[in-house]
Design an enzyme around this catalytic site. Structure first.
Site, PDB file in Angstrom:
ATOM      1  N   PRO A 167       0.864  -1.303   0.157  1.00  0.00           N
ATOM      2  CA  PRO A 167       0.045   0.055   0.001  1.00  0.00           C
ATOM      3  C   PRO A 167       0.753   1.249  -0.007  1.00  0.00           C
ATOM      4  O   PRO A 167       1.875   1.257   0.621  1.00  0.00           O
ATOM      5  CB  PRO A 167      -0.791   0.033   1.247  1.00  0.00           C
ATOM      6  CG  PRO A 167       0.048  -1.189   1.994  1.00  0.00           C
ATOM      7  CD  PRO A 167       0.406  -2.228   1.270  1.00  0.00           C
ATOM      8  N   ASN A 168       0.261   2.214  -0.582  1.00  0.00           N
ATOM      9  CA  ASN A 168       1.003   3.644  -0.808  1.00  0.00           C
ATOM     10  C   ASN A 168       2.137   3.834  -1.766  1.00  0.00           C
ATOM     11  O   ASN A 168       2.560   4.941  -1.888  1.00  0.00           O
ATOM     12  CB  ASN A 168       1.086   4.147   0.544  1.00  0.00           C
ATOM     13  CG  ASN A 168      -0.235   4.438   1.260  1.00  0.00           C
ATOM     14  OD1 ASN A 168      -1.168   4.909   1.218  1.00  0.00           O
ATOM     15  ND2 ASN A 168      -0.311   3.622   2.466  1.00  0.00           N
ATOM     16  N   ARG A 195       4.621  11.078  -2.438  1.00  0.00           N
ATOM     17  CA  ARG A 195       4.615  10.881  -1.002  1.00  0.00           C
ATOM     18  C   ARG A 195       6.136  11.082  -0.151  1.00  0.00           C
ATOM     19  O   ARG A 195       7.039  10.528  -0.639  1.00  0.00           O
ATOM     20  CB  ARG A 195       4.311   9.306  -1.075  1.00  0.00           C
ATOM     21  CG  ARG A 195       4.249   8.705   0.383  1.00  0.00           C
ATOM     22  CD  ARG A 195       4.181   7.096   0.323  1.00  0.00           C
ATOM     23  NE  ARG A 195       4.206   6.514   1.704  1.00  0.00           N
ATOM     24  CZ  ARG A 195       4.270   5.403   1.914  1.00  0.00           C
ATOM     25  NH1 ARG A 195       4.873   4.378   1.110  1.00  0.00           N
ATOM     26  NH2 ARG A 195       4.173   5.007   3.048  1.00  0.00           N
ATOM     27  N   TYR A 206      11.146   8.980   0.953  1.00  0.00           N
ATOM     28  CA  TYR A 206      11.283   7.943  -0.172  1.00  0.00           C
ATOM     29  C   TYR A 206      11.843   8.430  -1.368  1.00  0.00           C
ATOM     30  O   TYR A 206      11.671   7.463  -2.324  1.00  0.00           O
ATOM     31  CB  TYR A 206       9.463   7.635  -0.235  1.00  0.00           C
ATOM     32  CG  TYR A 206       9.210   6.844   0.775  1.00  0.00           C
ATOM     33  CD1 TYR A 206       9.545   5.689   1.723  1.00  0.00           C
ATOM     34  CD2 TYR A 206       8.144   7.504   1.741  1.00  0.00           C
ATOM     35  CE1 TYR A 206       8.933   5.358   2.783  1.00  0.00           C
ATOM     36  CE2 TYR A 206       7.559   7.096   2.882  1.00  0.00           C
ATOM     37  CZ  TYR A 206       7.912   5.757   3.437  1.00  0.00           C
ATOM     38  OH  TYR A 206       7.579   5.470   4.403  1.00  0.00           O
ATOM     39  N   ASN A 244       8.120  -5.544  -1.047  1.00  0.00           N
ATOM     40  CA  ASN A 244       8.190  -4.175  -0.245  1.00  0.00           C
ATOM     41  C   ASN A 244       6.607  -4.280   0.217  1.00  0.00           C
ATOM     42  O   ASN A 244       5.840  -3.632  -0.744  1.00  0.00           O
ATOM     43  CB  ASN A 244       8.583  -3.148  -0.990  1.00  0.00           C
ATOM     44  CG  ASN A 244       8.323  -1.881   0.079  1.00  0.00           C
ATOM     45  OD1 ASN A 244       8.064  -2.201   1.199  1.00  0.00           O
ATOM     46  ND2 ASN A 244       8.916  -0.646  -0.515  1.00  0.00           N
ATOM     47  N   ALA A 265       3.406  -0.573   4.796  1.00  0.00           N
ATOM     48  CA  ALA A 265       2.933  -0.672   6.058  1.00  0.00           C
ATOM     49  C   ALA A 265       2.469  -2.202   6.547  1.00  0.00           C
ATOM     50  O   ALA A 265       2.713  -2.679   7.544  1.00  0.00           O
ATOM     51  CB  ALA A 265       1.652   0.270   6.353  1.00  0.00           C
ATOM     52  N   GLU A 281      13.101  -9.419   0.760  1.00  0.00           N
ATOM     53  CA  GLU A 281      12.294  -8.260   1.461  1.00  0.00           C
ATOM     54  C   GLU A 281      12.966  -6.972   1.434  1.00  0.00           C
ATOM     55  O   GLU A 281      14.271  -6.805   1.560  1.00  0.00           O
ATOM     56  CB  GLU A 281      12.196  -8.255   3.082  1.00  0.00           C
ATOM     57  CG  GLU A 281      11.561  -7.209   3.571  1.00  0.00           C
ATOM     58  CD  GLU A 281      11.442  -7.619   5.196  1.00  0.00           C
ATOM     59  OE1 GLU A 281      11.787  -8.611   5.907  1.00  0.00           O
ATOM     60  OE2 GLU A 281      10.813  -6.730   5.650  1.00  0.00           O
ATOM     61  N   HIS A 329      12.837  -2.623   1.426  1.00  0.00           N
ATOM     62  CA  HIS A 329      12.377  -1.217   1.562  1.00  0.00           C
ATOM     63  C   HIS A 329      13.077  -0.146   1.146  1.00  0.00           C
ATOM     64  O   HIS A 329      14.422   0.035   1.279  1.00  0.00           O
ATOM     65  CB  HIS A 329      12.275  -1.139   3.322  1.00  0.00           C
ATOM     66  CG  HIS A 329      11.440  -2.195   3.932  1.00  0.00           C
ATOM     67  ND1 HIS A 329      10.094  -2.167   3.842  1.00  0.00           N
ATOM     68  CD2 HIS A 329      11.613  -3.239   4.251  1.00  0.00           C
ATOM     69  CE1 HIS A 329       9.758  -3.302   4.231  1.00  0.00           C
ATOM     70  NE2 HIS A 329      10.561  -3.785   4.784  1.00  0.00           N
ATOM     71  N   ARG A 347      13.757   4.585  12.088  1.00  0.00           N
ATOM     72  CA  ARG A 347      12.677   5.129  11.932  1.00  0.00           C
ATOM     73  C   ARG A 347      11.863   5.045  13.056  1.00  0.00           C
ATOM     74  O   ARG A 347      12.539   4.468  14.333  1.00  0.00           O
ATOM     75  CB  ARG A 347      11.737   4.988  10.541  1.00  0.00           C
ATOM     76  CG  ARG A 347      12.595   5.458   9.442  1.00  0.00           C
ATOM     77  CD  ARG A 347      11.834   5.086   8.348  1.00  0.00           C
ATOM     78  NE  ARG A 347      10.585   5.844   8.145  1.00  0.00           N
ATOM     79  CZ  ARG A 347       9.514   5.872   7.481  1.00  0.00           C
ATOM     80  NH1 ARG A 347       9.559   4.956   6.466  1.00  0.00           N
ATOM     81  NH2 ARG A 347       8.511   6.640   7.301  1.00  0.00           N
TER      82      ARG A 347
HETATM   83  C1  DQA Z   1       8.216   0.992   3.354  1.00  0.00           C
HETATM   84  C2  DQA Z   1       8.381   1.457   5.096  1.00  0.00           C
HETATM   85  C3  DQA Z   1       7.210   1.024   5.696  1.00  0.00           C
HETATM   86  O1  DQA Z   1       7.615   1.370   7.112  1.00  0.00           O
HETATM   87  C4  DQA Z   1       6.157   2.075   5.173  1.00  0.00           C
HETATM   88  O2  DQA Z   1       4.860   1.805   5.682  1.00  0.00           O
HETATM   89  C5  DQA Z   1       6.240   1.982   3.657  1.00  0.00           C
HETATM   90  C6  DQA Z   1       7.397   1.997   3.076  1.00  0.00           C
HETATM   91  C7  DQA Z   1       9.624   1.263   2.721  1.00  0.00           C
HETATM   92  O3  DQA Z   1       9.891   1.146   1.400  1.00  0.00           O
HETATM   93  O4  DQA Z   1      10.706   2.369   3.370  1.00  0.00           O
HETATM   94  O5  DQA Z   1       5.054   1.806   3.120  1.00  0.00           O
HETATM   95  O6  DQA Z   1       8.027  -0.185   3.138  1.00  0.00           O
END
Ligand code: DQA
Length: 152
Positions: A15-16, A23, A28, A79, A82, A103, A105, A112
């Site tokens: 998501p997002n 964003r 990011y 990825n 959240a 995995e 990110h 963080r």
């Molecule tokens: C994320 C880190 C997560 O904590 C966050 O909720 C994201 C992006 C990252 O790529 O840094 O949506 O996965």
């Protein structure tokens, strides 16, 4: 083929991540998801891997894609956004397909908020790459290629 498709990697964005570029660019970066997907396809060609990408804001849609990956892919690069920190359903789906998982990110989770320090995905992943911005994905794809070629 007994299980999976060695030359194929499924990349999942949670998501997002469709909002990348807009964003929180200070966290990011300014690279969009389309840019990331294009670089993954390009690197995939160099590494001799077929790469499919999928983004969803919905946990169940991600679970469906993971379940459907069984027999079709050699590895999953994920990825989960959240959902990384909350989703037992995604963890269980990854466990159910028994494919190697990498995995990734963009941000460094460990510098963080404390709630980002725990990852359900890490339990099943071969390894985690975080903190390198969009390059985390490319490093992750190289890691997946290594696993598929050498089992490492
Ligand atoms: C994320 C880190 C997560 O904590 C966050 O909720 C994201 C992006 C990252 O790529 O840094 O949506 O996965």
């Amino acid at each position: 083929m007994e299980k999976g498709e060695p030359g194929r990697v499924l990349v999942l964005h949670g998501p997002n991540l469709n909002m990348l570029g807009l964003r929180e660019p200070e966290i990011y970066g300014s690279t969009t998801l389309a840019d990331i997907d294009a670089s993954l396809h390009e690197l995939g060609r160099e590494l001799g891997l077929e790469v499919d990408t999928f983004q969803s804001n919905h946990e169940g849609a991600l679970v469906d894609r993971i379940q459907a990956a069984r027999e079709r892919y050699g590895a999953i690069l994920i990825n989960a956004g959240a959902y990384t920190h909350t989703s037992v359903a995604i963890l269980d789906a990854l466990l159910s397909v028994s494919l190697p998982v990498v995995e990734v990110h963009l941000s460094n989770l460990y510098t963080r908020e404390a709630f980002r320090h725990h990852s359900y995905i890490a339990r099943v992943a071969v390894g985690q790459i975080c903190g390198f911005g969009a390059d985390s994905y490319l490093l992750g794809l190289r890691a997946a290629a290594g696993i598929l070629n050498n089992g490492t």
